[in-house]
Scaffold this motif. Structure first.
Motif, PDB file in Angstrom:
ATOM      1  N   GLU A 127       0.842  -1.231  -0.023  1.00 41.12           N
ATOM      2  CA  GLU A 127      -0.148   0.020   0.152  1.00 41.12           C
ATOM      3  C   GLU A 127       0.902   1.083  -0.093  1.00 41.12           C
ATOM      4  OE1 GLU A 127      -3.288  -0.046  -0.109  1.00 41.12           O
ATOM      5  OE2 GLU A 127      -3.879  -1.809   0.716  1.00 41.12           O
ATOM      6  N   LEU A 128       0.665   2.241  -0.859  1.00 38.15           N
ATOM      7  CA  LEU A 128       1.495   3.359  -0.904  1.00 38.15           C
ATOM      8  C   LEU A 128       0.563   4.735  -0.560  1.00 38.15           C
ATOM      9  CD1 LEU A 128       2.918   2.751  -4.450  1.00 38.15           C
ATOM     10  CD2 LEU A 128       3.947   2.026  -2.329  1.00 38.15           C
ATOM     11  N   GLN A 129       1.464   5.325   0.244  1.00 35.30           N
ATOM     12  CA  GLN A 129       0.726   6.969   0.331  1.00 35.30           C
ATOM     13  C   GLN A 129       1.851   7.980   0.188  1.00 35.30           C
ATOM     14  OE1 GLN A 129       1.239   4.525   3.848  1.00 35.30           O
ATOM     15  NE2 GLN A 129      -0.311   3.631   2.185  1.00 35.30           N
ATOM     16  N   LEU A 130       1.287   8.984   0.016  1.00 39.33           N
ATOM     17  CA  LEU A 130       2.448  10.164  -0.186  1.00 39.33           C
ATOM     18  C   LEU A 130       2.232  10.807   1.336  1.00 39.33           C
ATOM     19  CD1 LEU A 130       1.674  12.058  -3.526  1.00 39.33           C
ATOM     20  CD2 LEU A 130       3.470  10.715  -2.930  1.00 39.33           C
ATOM     21  N   GLY A 131       3.480  11.319   1.802  1.00 44.17           N
ATOM     22  CA  GLY A 131       3.273  11.947   3.283  1.00 44.17           C
ATOM     23  C   GLY A 131       4.801  12.207   3.704  1.00 44.17           C
ATOM     24  N   ASP A 132       4.882  12.741   4.849  1.00 44.63           N
ATOM     25  CA  ASP A 132       6.196  13.291   5.297  1.00 44.63           C
ATOM     26  C   ASP A 132       6.551  12.510   6.637  1.00 44.63           C
ATOM     27  OD1 ASP A 132       8.118  14.713   6.345  1.00 44.63           O
ATOM     28  OD2 ASP A 132       7.392  16.667   6.082  1.00 44.63           O
ATOM     29  N   ALA A 133       7.455  11.985   6.597  1.00 45.99           N
ATOM     30  CA  ALA A 133       7.986  11.136   7.912  1.00 45.99           C
ATOM     31  C   ALA A 133       7.925  11.900   9.039  1.00 45.99           C
ATOM     32  CB  ALA A 133       9.256  10.556   7.516  1.00 45.99           C
ATOM     33  N   VAL A 134       7.984  13.187   9.094  1.00 44.65           N
ATOM     34  CA  VAL A 134       8.089  14.052  10.261  1.00 44.65           C
ATOM     35  C   VAL A 134       6.603  13.941  11.006  1.00 44.65           C
ATOM     36  CG1 VAL A 134       8.326  16.523  11.220  1.00 44.65           C
ATOM     37  CG2 VAL A 134       9.993  15.593   9.273  1.00 44.65           C
ATOM     38  N   ASN A 135       5.721  13.781  10.228  1.00 41.51           N
ATOM     39  CA  ASN A 135       4.448  13.462  10.755  1.00 41.51           C
ATOM     40  C   ASN A 135       3.944  12.305  10.127  1.00 41.51           C
ATOM     41  OD1 ASN A 135       3.892  16.146  12.349  1.00 41.51           O
ATOM     42  ND2 ASN A 135       4.394  17.038  10.317  1.00 41.51           N
ATOM     43  N   LEU A 136       4.101  11.130  10.673  1.00 41.53           N
ATOM     44  CA  LEU A 136       3.691   9.792   9.887  1.00 41.53           C
ATOM     45  C   LEU A 136       2.145   9.520  10.266  1.00 41.53           C
ATOM     46  CD1 LEU A 136       6.498   7.117  11.058  1.00 41.53           C
ATOM     47  CD2 LEU A 136       6.142   8.126   8.599  1.00 41.53           C
ATOM     48  N   PRO A 137       1.343   9.199   9.038  1.00 39.96           N
ATOM     49  CA  PRO A 137      -0.035   9.088   9.278  1.00 39.96           C
ATOM     50  C   PRO A 137      -0.200   7.619   9.608  1.00 39.96           C
ATOM     51  CG  PRO A 137       0.685   8.928   7.004  1.00 39.96           C
ATOM     52  CD  PRO A 137       2.038   9.150   7.593  1.00 39.96           C
ATOM     53  N   TYR A 138       0.391   7.122  10.722  1.00 41.25           N
ATOM     54  CA  TYR A 138      -0.315   5.926  11.156  1.00 41.25           C
ATOM     55  C   TYR A 138      -0.273   5.883  12.693  1.00 41.25           C
ATOM     56  CZ  TYR A 138       2.475   5.222   6.730  1.00 41.25           C
ATOM     57  OH  TYR A 138       2.510   5.160   5.669  1.00 41.25           O
TER      58      TYR A 138
END
Lengths: 225, 57
Positions: free
Chosen positions: A103-114
């Protein structure tokens, strides 16, 4: 300890240049990074049925072996900032018949969406050194949060050696002079992972044409939150 | 459009609250940020969520 240099480029610009780079990335950079990347994947040792996150999957070279390791009962999550890279990756996964496991997501590791405690293992290969200095501990703290207790993390990154080589010094100079072209720089990998509260299990150093890379494998302690 | 499994694991990157799928956007039930889904890929960037923010219910 000698200071690590900062990243001057705003994230929007970084994203745009990776979008442009995506088609050439494998040919130019992919080959150089293959050995330390493969060593890192071996250290992480993803198992059948596990939930694994790769941060900064780029052109997806590690998602493929990770997806094979976790099998049909596991899942690999991939997070990246660049939509261009993502296009290349989607194609590769489809071709390999592994789309269902990833599963792929666009995002920033500074604010992980998990949520907290989501993953058995997290992998990052030549990614942590792209973050600005104050962001590195934030990224690692987010990783710790998203890992299950006892979860594993493996980070492959360019590292600052105790006695930097001429090439490493030249590279850092180039990074300071042309921050839009040379966007990563060597960092203290082991120290950063340790400071984020992980227990270091193994550190392997390899030479990348005179530059030094570190493969740091660590655990989130069972008792830590 | 996105799998149930993925929807279950995603949270708002800003406040870590669960997101719900509404009109092809992932909506944070706590802060009201809405994250777009482009070509089947959730865009979980706070700045994207801010662009489409609604007042939380």
């Amino acid at each position: 300890m000698e200071e690590i240099s900062r990243v001057a480029r705003p994230k929007e610009k970084a994203r745009a240049s990776y979008d442009k780079l995506s088609r050439w990335y494998d040919i130019v950079v992919g080959r150089m990074e293959k050995r330390p990347r493969d060593l890192g994947l071996a250290k992480l040792d993803a198992h059948e049925g596990e939930k694994v996150l790769e941060i900064g999957f780029g052109t997806g070279n590690c998602l493929l072996p990770l997806a094979r390791s976790v099998g049909d009962s596991g899942k690999v999550y991939g997070l990246d900032m660049s939509a261009g890279m993502l296009g290349v990756t989607v194609g590769k996964l489809e071709k390999a018949g592994l789309s269902k496991r990833v599963e792929l997501q666009l995002g920033d590791a500074v604010n992980l969406p998990y949520p907290d405690g989501s993953f058995d293992a997290i992998f990052m290969s030549f990614v942590l050194e792209l973050f600005d200095t104050p962001e590195i501990p934030l990224v690692l703290r987010q990783c710790r949060r998203a890992l299950k207790a006892g979860g594993r993390i493996c980070i492959v990154a360019m590292s600052k050696g105790k006695s930097p080589t001429m090439l490493a010094m030249a590279y850092e100079w180039a990074h300071r002079m042309f921050p839009n072209y040379i966007d990563c720089r060597p960092i203290y990998v082991r120290e950063a992972v340790e400071n984020a509260g992980f227990k270091i299990a193994d550190v392997t150093r390899v030479s990348l044409w005179g530059l030094s890379a570190e493969i740091v494998f660590a655990n989130k302690l069972e008792t830590s939150t | 459009m996105i799998s149930k499994e993925l929807l279950e694991i995603l949270v708002c990157p800003a406040c870590k609250t669960k997101v719900l799928l509404e009109e092809e956007m992932l909506v944070c039930t706590s802060c009201g940020r809405r994250y777009p889904i482009r070509n089947g890929i959730p865009v979980m960037l706070i700045e994207e969520g801010d662009k489409n923010k609604i007042e939380p219910k």
